[in-house]
Design a protein around this motif. Structure first.
Motif: not given
Length: 577
Positions: A61-72, A88-95, A130-132
C-alpha cells in the motif's frame, strides 16, 4: 542501439522525479503484507519513511496526502507508467470522507490504458476536492521502478493525443524501413539488410508493446506480460544491432578476436535478458545493473570495431557511425536533462523509437546506394560482356556477322523453326577477280570495295534475312520463306546492285560478284548448305563469273564437281579469281 541500451537500463533503475511525480519518501507512506490479502482487508499501520520491503509476493500500500502537493484536488488524474504487478487498486479520498475506487489487473486494463505504457485513473469531479490517495499493488516486482504522475484532465488529454501521434509516426517509419530492408535482403541476397530488417522488426514489436497499441488486438497481454516482453525484446534488439553492425564490416578489416568478442557479447545480452524478463520477484534492479555492465561492454566492443574499421577506410563502418551520430548526441543530451519529464511522459522510449527510425532510415539509404552502385557495376560488366560477345560475332572491317555469328543465327533458326516445310536459302557471294583489285589498286582500295559491298547487301537484312562476311572476299546471305522463282529474282537483284555500285576505282574498274545459291527445307545445317552453295558458286565461276548459279539440298552429294572444302577454305578456281 545506444539509446535502446540506455532506456533498458533506465527501465530497470530508479529515475529522478519531476515536479508532478510521486516518489518514495516522507510524503509517501507505505505498508506491506507478505501475502496477497483480500480486496477489502485493511493494511497494516502505515510507515512514512524508509523503503518498503517484502512485498514482492504480497501486497504493497502506498498513501499520499495531496493537500501538501501542488495539484488541484478538484481536477485530478493519476497516471501510472506500466510495471510488473498482478493488480493495482487506486482509492481517491475526498474532503467529505467519500472514497472513489477503481482497479486494473494483469490481462485486463479495461479503459484505463493509455499510449506510452501508461495507466490512467480519473478522480471523479465533485464539489469537494480530493485530499488523499491510496494505491495498492499485489505482487509488485519492484517499487523502485514505479513512475506515477498527477495532472489535470486537460493536460492528460493533450498528452494522450500528442503521445499517441508521436509513437504512431515513429512506428510507421520503423515498419516501412523493416519491410524495405526485408525486400532488399531478398533482392540482393546479402546478410546486412536482413539483420537490419530483423532489428527494425524487433523495434516495431518493442514499440508497439511498450506503447500498449498491441492491446487493441491482444488485451490479455496487459500488465506484467507486456513489461516482460519489452525487456526480452530490448535485449534481443541489442543482439541484432550488434550482429548488424559487426557483420556489415568486411572480415578482412577486423581482427578475428575483436569481431568474435563483439558478437559473443551481443549474444550474451540476448541470452541473459531472458531470465531477467521472466523475473517477477528477487533482485531485479541488481541483475539489471549486471546486465547493464554487459551492455556497456558490448557497446564498447562495437564502437571499437567501427573505429578500427573506419581508420582502415571501411565505407560501411563510416556509414554506421553516421547512423549512430544522432543517437549519440541524444545520449549526451539526456545526461543533462530528465528524460521522463519530456515528450508527454514518453521519456527515453520516444527518443529510442525516433533514434531507431533514424538509424534504420540512414542505413537503408546508404545500403540502397551501395547496392545500386553494385548493380550498376554488374550491369555495366554484363553490357561489356554482351558487347564483347557481339564483337566476337562481328567482322571488324564491315561490321557484318562473321562466320561464328552466322552459324549461331542459323542454329537458332533451326531450333526455333516450327514449320518443317519452311524454306531456307543460303547465298554465297564471292567477289570476281578480287586479287587483281588488291594488286592493281592496293589493299586499302580492296578494303573499301568490301565495305561498299557490305553496305549494299546489309540493306536486305531483316528478321528473315541475315547478312555476313565469312572472310576474304566471301559474303553470305541467309533468307527464309522464298519460293524458287522469288529466290531467283532476289539473287539477281543482289548481283545487279553490287555490279551497279561505284567503288571509287578508275574507269574500267567495275566490281562484279558470282553467287552460288542453295536452298533447303526443315531444320537447316550451315555446313551442308555451304557445301551446296559452294558447288553452285564453282559452277558460276566456271561459267564466266558475274552470274548466279543454283544448287539444291537434293543434289547428288557425290557430284564430281563438288568437294567439301571446309568453311574457310577457298575453291582452287575461286582463290583470288
Amino acid at each position: 542501439m545506444l539509446l535502446l541500451a540506455w532506456a533498458l537500463l533506465a527501465g530497470l533503475l530508479p529515475s529522478k522525479a519531476s515536479a508532478s511525480e510521486i516518489v518514495l519518501g516522507p510524503t509517501l507512506c507505505h505498508a506491506v503484507s507478505e501475502r496477497v490479502v483480500a480486496a477489502r482487508e485493511a493494511p497494516a499501520p502505515l510507515a512514512c519513511g524508509g523503503e518498503p520491503r517484502g512485498y514482492q509476493h504480497g501486497s504493497l500500500w502506498l498513501r499520499t496526502d495531496l493537500r501538501g502537493l501542488p495539484v488541484d484536488g478538484n481536477d485530478l488524474m493519476l497516471v501510472v507508467h506500466n510495471s510488473r504487478f498482478d493488480r493495482l487498486s487506486v482509492a481517491f479520498r475526498y474532503a467529505d470522507g467519500f472514497v472513489a475506487q477503481s482497479e486494473v489487473h494483469g490481462g485486463d486494463f479495461g479503459s484505463h490504458w493509455r499510449a506510452g505504457g501508461q495507466i490512467a485513473f480519473d478522480a471523479p469531479m465533485r464539489d469537494v476536492p480530493v485530499t488523499a490517495m491510496t494505491l495498492r499493488f499485489d505482487r509488485l516486482a519492484s517499487a523502485k521502478l514505479l513512475r506515477m504522475r498527477l495532472m489535470d484532465h486537460g493536460e492528460a488529454s493533450y498528452e494522450a493525443i500528442a503521445l499517441a501521434g508521436t509513437i504512431a509516426t515513429a512506428l510507421t517509419l520503423l515498419l516501412v524501413c523493416a519491410l524495405y530492408n526485408a525486400g532488399l535482403a531478398v533482392a540482393v541476397r546479402r546478410a546486412f539488410p536482413a539483420w537490419q530488417a530483423a532489428w527494425a522488426g524487433c523495434m516495431v514489436l518493442w514499440g508497439a508493446i511498450w506503447s500498449q497499441f498491441h492491446l487493441f488486438l491482444f488485451p490479455g497481454m496487459a500488465g506484467a506480460l507486456s513489461a516482460q516482453s519489452c525487456t526480452a525484446l530490448s535485449c534481443l534488439a541489442i543482439t541484432l544491432a550488434t550482429a548488424s553492425a559487426v557483420t556489415a564490416i568486411d572480415r578482412a578489416t577486423l581482427p578475428v578476436g575483436l569481431r568474435r568478442a563483439a558478437l559473443l557479447s551481443g549474444i550474451a545480452v540476448g541470452i541473459l535478458g531472458l531470465p531477467l524478463a521472466a523475473m517477477r520477484s528477487g533482485p531485479i534492479v541488481e541483475l539489471g545493473n549486471g546486465l547493464g555492465a554487459l551492455i556497456l561492454l558490448d557497446l564498447g566492443l562495437v564502437a571499437a570495431c567501427l573505429a578500427l574499421a573506419s581508420r582502415r577506410k571501411s565505407t560501411d563502418a563510416r556509414n554506421l557511425i553516421g547512423a549512430w551520430s544522432l543517437p549519440m548526441l541524444m545520449l549526451a543530451a539526456l545526461q543533462m536533462t530528465d528524460p521522463n519529464a519530456i515528450f508527454w511522459g514518453g521519456g527515453a522510449q520516444i527518443l529510442i523509437l525516433f533514434a531507431a527510425a533514424w538509424q534504420t532510415l540512414w542505413l537503408s539509404i546508404t545500403a540502397s546506394h551501395k547496392y545500386a552502385k553494385l548493380r550498376i557495376d554488374r550491369d555495366t560488366a554484363r553490357i561489356a560482356e554482351a558487347q564483347a560477345q557481339e564483337l566476337a560475332r562481328r567482322d571488324p572491317l564491315t561490321g557484318l556477322l562473321n562466320r561464328r555469328g552466322v552459324i549461331e543465327v542459323l542454329e537458332a533458326k533451326s531450333r526455333q523453326g516450327d514449320d518443317p516445310d519452311a524454306s531456307v536459302a543460303l547465298l554465297l557471294i564471292d567477289v570476281d577477280r578480287f586479287k587483281r583489285i588488291n594488286d592493281q589498286y592496293g589493299h586499302d582500295a580492296g578494303d573499301l570495295v568490301l565495305m561498299r559491298i557490305a553496305s549494299q547487301i546489309v540493306r536486305w537484312e531483316e528478321a528473315r534475312c541475315n547478312v555476313a562476311r565469312l572472310g576474304g572476299e566471301e559474303f553470305v546471305i541467309i533468307i527464309e520463306g522464298l519460293e524458287m522463282t522469288a529466290l531467283q529474282h532476289f539473287a539477281e537483284s543482289v548481283r545487279e546492285d553490287i555490279a551497279a555500285c561505284r567503288y571509287g576505282l578508275e574507269p574500267g574498274g567495275g566490281v562484279t560478284v558470282s553467287i552460288g545459291v542453295a536452298q533447303t527445307t526443315g531444320h537447316p545445317d550451315f555446313r551442308a548448305l555451304y557445301r551446296l552453295a559452294d558447288k553452285a558458286l564453282y559452277a558460276a565461276k566456271r561459267s564466266g563469273r558475274n552470274r548466279v548459279s543454283f544448287s539444291s539440298a537434293h543434289n547428288d552429294e557425290n557430284d564430281g564437281h563438288s568437294a567439301d572444302t571446309g568453311l574457310g577454305e577457298r575453291h582452287p578456281l575461286r582463290g583470288g579469281a
